[in-house]
Every structure is written in structure tokens, then in C-alpha cells.
Write a protein that holds these residues in place. Structure first.
Motif, PDB file in Angstrom:
ATOM      1  N   LEU A 145       0.833  -1.466   0.223  1.00  0.00           N
ATOM      2  CA  LEU A 145       0.085  -0.077   0.124  1.00  0.00           C
ATOM      3  C   LEU A 145       0.435   1.353  -0.007  1.00  0.00           C
ATOM      4  N   GLU A 146       1.974   0.755   0.615  1.00  0.00           N
ATOM      5  CA  GLU A 146       3.004   2.271   0.488  1.00  0.00           C
ATOM      6  C   GLU A 146       2.983   2.797  -0.816  1.00  0.00           C
ATOM      7  N   SER A 147       3.333   1.764  -1.825  1.00  0.00           N
ATOM      8  CA  SER A 147       3.795   1.576  -3.284  1.00  0.00           C
ATOM      9  C   SER A 147       2.931   1.761  -3.875  1.00  0.00           C
ATOM     10  N   VAL A 148       1.296   1.612  -3.541  1.00  0.00           N
ATOM     11  CA  VAL A 148       0.864   2.033  -4.876  1.00  0.00           C
ATOM     12  C   VAL A 148       0.288   3.584  -3.851  1.00  0.00           C
ATOM     13  N   ALA A 149       0.312   4.329  -2.504  1.00  0.00           N
ATOM     14  CA  ALA A 149       0.028   5.255  -2.524  1.00  0.00           C
ATOM     15  C   ALA A 149       1.038   6.461  -3.341  1.00  0.00           C
ATOM     16  N   ALA A 150       2.836   5.422  -3.616  1.00  0.00           N
ATOM     17  CA  ALA A 150       2.694   7.155  -4.050  1.00  0.00           C
ATOM     18  C   ALA A 150       2.989   6.238  -5.934  1.00  0.00           C
ATOM     19  N   ILE A 151       2.512   5.571  -6.584  1.00  0.00           N
ATOM     20  CA  ILE A 151       2.035   5.153  -7.381  1.00  0.00           C
ATOM     21  C   ILE A 151       0.830   6.267  -7.737  1.00  0.00           C
TER      22      ILE A 151
ATOM     23  N   ALA B 207      -8.996   3.981 -13.338  1.00  0.00           N
ATOM     24  CA  ALA B 207      -9.074   3.000 -13.238  1.00  0.00           C
ATOM     25  C   ALA B 207      -7.893   2.904 -13.919  1.00  0.00           C
ATOM     26  N   SER B 208      -8.323   2.943 -15.404  1.00  0.00           N
ATOM     27  CA  SER B 208      -7.477   1.178 -16.211  1.00  0.00           C
ATOM     28  C   SER B 208      -6.164   1.538 -16.508  1.00  0.00           C
ATOM     29  N   LEU B 209      -5.950   3.001 -16.123  1.00  0.00           N
ATOM     30  CA  LEU B 209      -4.018   3.335 -16.434  1.00  0.00           C
ATOM     31  C   LEU B 209      -4.116   2.959 -15.149  1.00  0.00           C
ATOM     32  N   PHE B 210      -4.605   3.571 -13.893  1.00  0.00           N
ATOM     33  CA  PHE B 210      -4.134   2.604 -12.385  1.00  0.00           C
ATOM     34  C   PHE B 210      -3.514   1.297 -12.179  1.00  0.00           C
ATOM     35  N   TYR B 211      -4.691   0.200 -12.906  1.00  0.00           N
ATOM     36  CA  TYR B 211      -4.859  -1.142 -13.301  1.00  0.00           C
ATOM     37  C   TYR B 211      -3.174  -1.365 -13.607  1.00  0.00           C
ATOM     38  N   GLN B 212      -3.154  -1.121 -15.076  1.00  0.00           N
ATOM     39  CA  GLN B 212      -1.868  -1.352 -15.453  1.00  0.00           C
ATOM     40  C   GLN B 212      -0.205  -0.522 -14.548  1.00  0.00           C
ATOM     41  N   CYS B 213      -0.166   0.538 -13.591  1.00  0.00           N
ATOM     42  CA  CYS B 213       0.949  -0.083 -13.002  1.00  0.00           C
ATOM     43  C   CYS B 213       1.443  -0.211 -11.786  1.00  0.00           C
ATOM     44  N   LEU B 214      -0.507  -0.994 -10.640  1.00  0.00           N
ATOM     45  CA  LEU B 214      -0.383  -1.315 -10.499  1.00  0.00           C
ATOM     46  C   LEU B 214      -0.413  -2.906 -11.134  1.00  0.00           C
ATOM     47  N   GLU B 215      -0.630  -3.560 -11.420  1.00  0.00           N
ATOM     48  CA  GLU B 215       0.213  -4.994 -12.372  1.00  0.00           C
ATOM     49  C   GLU B 215       1.513  -5.124 -12.254  1.00  0.00           C
ATOM     50  N   SER B 216       2.435  -4.061 -13.265  1.00  0.00           N
ATOM     51  CA  SER B 216       3.635  -4.130 -12.837  1.00  0.00           C
ATOM     52  C   SER B 216       4.145  -4.231 -11.530  1.00  0.00           C
ATOM     53  N   LEU B 217       3.814  -3.279 -10.670  1.00  0.00           N
ATOM     54  CA  LEU B 217       3.952  -3.304  -9.170  1.00  0.00           C
ATOM     55  C   LEU B 217       4.379  -4.840  -8.573  1.00  0.00           C
ATOM     56  N   CYS B 218       2.960  -5.555  -8.519  1.00  0.00           N
ATOM     57  CA  CYS B 218       2.158  -6.788  -7.800  1.00  0.00           C
ATOM     58  C   CYS B 218       3.815  -7.721  -8.806  1.00  0.00           C
ATOM     59  N   ASP B 219       3.916  -7.458 -10.039  1.00  0.00           N
ATOM     60  CA  ASP B 219       4.520  -8.770 -11.034  1.00  0.00           C
ATOM     61  C   ASP B 219       6.280  -8.664 -10.413  1.00  0.00           C
ATOM     62  N   ARG B 220       6.645  -7.331  -9.185  1.00  0.00           N
ATOM     63  CA  ARG B 220       8.011  -7.334  -9.219  1.00  0.00           C
ATOM     64  C   ARG B 220       8.310  -7.155  -7.716  1.00  0.00           C
ATOM     65  N   SER B 221       7.311  -7.061  -6.817  1.00  0.00           N
ATOM     66  CA  SER B 221       6.934  -6.719  -5.468  1.00  0.00           C
ATOM     67  C   SER B 221       7.759  -7.930  -4.914  1.00  0.00           C
ATOM     68  N   LYS B 222       7.934  -7.271  -3.764  1.00  0.00           N
ATOM     69  CA  LYS B 222       9.355  -8.998  -2.809  1.00  0.00           C
ATOM     70  C   LYS B 222       8.069  -9.173  -2.049  1.00  0.00           C
ATOM     71  N   TYR B 223       7.639  -7.912  -1.517  1.00  0.00           N
ATOM     72  CA  TYR B 223       6.366  -7.745  -0.553  1.00  0.00           C
ATOM     73  C   TYR B 223       4.833  -8.693  -0.884  1.00  0.00           C
ATOM     74  N   SER B 224       4.251  -8.678   0.101  1.00  0.00           N
ATOM     75  CA  SER B 224       2.280 -10.006  -0.132  1.00  0.00           C
ATOM     76  C   SER B 224       2.004  -8.840  -0.931  1.00  0.00           C
ATOM     77  N   CYS B 225       1.187  -8.695  -2.017  1.00  0.00           N
ATOM     78  CA  CYS B 225       0.463  -8.094  -2.648  1.00  0.00           C
ATOM     79  C   CYS B 225      -0.602  -9.000  -2.790  1.00  0.00           C
ATOM     80  N   PRO B 226      -2.397  -8.323  -3.157  1.00  0.00           N
ATOM     81  CA  PRO B 226      -3.219  -9.251  -3.051  1.00  0.00           C
ATOM     82  C   PRO B 226      -2.972  -9.183  -5.083  1.00  0.00           C
ATOM     83  N   PRO B 227      -3.716 -10.805  -5.346  1.00  0.00           N
ATOM     84  CA  PRO B 227      -3.931 -11.131  -6.522  1.00  0.00           C
ATOM     85  C   PRO B 227      -4.245 -10.840  -7.711  1.00  0.00           C
ATOM     86  N   SER B 228      -3.339 -10.205  -8.471  1.00  0.00           N
ATOM     87  CA  SER B 228      -3.838  -8.704  -9.888  1.00  0.00           C
ATOM     88  C   SER B 228      -4.726  -9.300 -10.463  1.00  0.00           C
TER      89      SER B 228
END
Length: 333
Positions: A153-159, A199-220
Motif C-alpha cells: 500500500l505504501e507503493s500504491v500510494a506513491a503510484i 482506473a485502467s491506467l491505475f491498474y496497469q501500474c499496479l499490475e507491474s507492481l505486483c509482478d516485481r514486488s518482494k512483499y505480499s500483494c493481492p492477486p492481480s
């Protein structure tokens, strides 16, 4: 029961994924700090009880914050413990403030940070006054998202902030289905903060975040499901949608569905037994109650001076809360 995943991963990778080293280091640390007390029980029994408590999720009780957030399993265990301990708050229909919920959290983890509690409250209150009252279920599901996915969520807030202020590319080219021409999306810098982001642009960024994050993320896939239902949304609107999503809650596996949140028949039965026992003791031994309480307090105090001994005690608490572990624990005793 061992996970079948262990057969598909190399040994070191599986141990790292399950954070076995974290638990071994914690167990050895407790063993060394309390070796004199443990010697009367035996090292083998200590490790058996320690890892039984880890498996049952009772190992996080009264531990420091750095430990309860150290692994995903610890976080899920703490969430489940918080729910079971204070379920009656919701059952009674009580409404509490963020400070009051924080006091409850501190009963289980004395150094639990107020900042996390406030962030969870903001999800419910949408950044309104922090002294507003919240229901137990609203706070609990918001707290689950904030606590379990805190780094994500910290990364999500920055994005989100970058999109809101226009720090990403001003145009996103999207091919049309037929003509091959391109359309241009509105630049985030042109958006009103009250309207949120696309929302769609936001998802594109979050999808990339979920793929590269070392921490727990919700399923993309579930994140996409949340964002596909709206065209625009705010940051706290997104967090609230995550908190209310049944699929994400089931993926975490720490809490029941909202409809079953206040139900725990095994716990209710054990509480009734405990109350009847206490009532019987107070009637049968009225003259010696003062001395008994003093002796009991002294015994409990001596138990709590050792970090490892509560492990066995906490397993018994878990027996009272989860009938499925009763047979296993009783056989060990």
C-alpha cells in the motif's frame, strides 16, 4: 501437514518462502534466554511446542511488533487472534474510535504502532475526523488490508500520487480493435484530485507492481476485478474496495466472511464452560477466594517472566478458541 509445494521447489527456496530461518532464529533465541527453565522440560519438547504454536498461530501473542510483522503467516495469525479475542466487541454492537481500537491491539502487542491503526481508520472514515466511531467489522477488514499489505500500500500510494500529479507520461497509446488508429487518454495532470485517477491506467501500474514486488500483494486478477467496475476512483476508495472484496479476504484466509464474522460456536461453548467453572468455584470456596486469587496471580506472574513458557499456555488458549486442535494438544500434554 506438509505442503505439497515443497516437492516442486528446491530446498533452500522452499525454506526461504516459508520463512523457516526466521522461526528457527526466534526459537533458538528463546531457548538461549531461558535455558535454565527449559532444561526441566527438555529441548525436544520445547521445539515441539514452539513449532506447534507457530502452526496454530498462537505464537504471536504478546510478542513485539517487529516479530508479528516479520512473515505473512505471523500477520495472518495476528489478524485471526485479534478477531477471536475481541469478537464480542462486534457481537455487542459496540462502536469504538481509532484510539480505542489501538488500545485493544496493544493488549496483544504492547508496541503496536499508532500509525498503522490510524491508516486503517482512514480507510473506513475516508480521511474524516479520526475521533469518529467505527463498527468492529468495518475496522477489522480495513485493518486487515492495511496491516497485511502495508508495504504494498505504501507503493500504491506513491503510484497514485504520481498519477494524480502527472508525473507519468502524459499520453498512453491504446490500439483500437479495428482501425489500428490510436486514441489518447486524458493526462492525469488534467484530472481533479476529487475525481481520483483513471482506473485502467491505475491498474496497469499496479499490475507491474505486483509482478516485481518482494512483499505480499493481492492477486492481480482480483485487483483487476476491483478496478474494472469503475472508470475513476480515489486512493481511499480503492482501499475500501479491497477491504470489502470477499475474494481477497478468502485469499488471505485469516478472517471468515463478513456474515460469519461474529460466529464462533467452539469459542462460545468454551466460554460458557469457563463461566460455569468460575461460578462454581466462587460458590464452593468463598472463604478462601482471596488467598486463591493471590496464589493464582503469583503463579501467572512467574509464568510470564519467561518468553517461551507462554507458548505452551497460548496453545491452551487456542484450544479454547479452536476445537479442531484440541485432540492434538491434549495428546501432547
Amino acid at each position: 501437514m506438509l505442503s505439497p509445494d515443497r516437492l516442486s521447489l528446491p530446498g533452500p527456496e522452499y525454506l526461504a518462502q516459508r520463512h523457516v530461518l526466521t522461526y528457527m532464529e526466534d526459537a533458538v533465541s528463546q531457548l538461549l534466554e531461558n535455558r535454565e527453565d527449559i532444561s526441566q522440560y527438555g529441548i525436544a519438547r520445547f521445539f515441539t511446542e514452539y513449532f506447534n504454536s507457530v502452526h496454530q498461530g498462537t505464537h504471536v501473542l504478546f510478542r513485539e511488533f517487529s516479530f508479528i510483522q516479520a512473515t505473512p503467516h505471523n500477520r495472518a495469525s495476528f489478524l485471526q487472534t485479534f478477531w477471536k479475542c475481541f469478537r464480542t466487541v462486534g457481537k455487542n454492537g459496540d462502536l469504538l474510535t481509532a484510539k480505542e481500537y489501538h488500545c485493544l491491539l496493544q493488549l496483544l502487542c504492547p508496541d503496536f504502532p499508532m500509525e498503522l491503526t490510524q491508516k486503517a481508520a482512514r480507510i473506513v472514515l475516508m480521511d474524516d475526523a479520526m475521533d469518529c466511531l467505527m463498527s468492529f467489522s468495518d475496522f477489522l477488514f480495513a485493518f486487515q488490508i492495511q496491516f497485511y499489505y502495508s508495504e504494498f500500500l505504501e507503493s500504491v500510494a506513491a503510484i497514485y500520487q504520481d498519477l494524480l500529479t502527472g508525473k507519468n507520461p502524459n499520453t498512453v497509446i491504446v490500439p483500437t480493435s479495428s482501425s489500428g488508429q490510436h486514441r489518447f487518454r486524458q493526462a492525469p495532470s488534467e484530472c481533479s484530485p476529487l475525481d481520483g485517477v483513471e482506473a485502467s491506467l491505475f491498474y496497469q501500474c499496479l499490475e507491474s507492481l505486483c509482478d516485481r514486488s518482494k512483499y505480499s500483494c493481492p492477486p492481480s486478477a482480483l485487483v483487476k476485478e476491483v478496478l474494472s467496475s469503475v472508470q475513476r476512483l480515489t486512493f481511499y476508495g480503492f482501499l475500501m474496495a479491497l477491504a470489502k472484496h470477499h475474494g481477497i479476504n478468502r485469499t488471505l484466509g485469516a478472517l471468515p466472511d463478513k456474515g460469519d464474522l461474529l460466529l464462533d460456536p467452539p469459542m462460545d461453548q468454551e466460554l460458557e464452560k469457563l463461566l460455569s467453572q468460575v461460578s462454581g468455584l466462587s460458590i464452593s470456596t468463598p472463604s478462601s477466594s482471596s488467598g486463591d486469587i493471590t496464589n493464582l496471580s503469583a503463579r501467572n506472574s512467574s509464568r510470564m517472566t519467561s518468553p517461551w513458557k507462554p507458548l505452551h499456555h497460548r496453545q491452551k488458549v487456542d484450544i479454547e478458541g479452536d476445537g479442531s486442535t484440541d485432540e492434538t494438544d491434549s495428546s501432547e500434554n
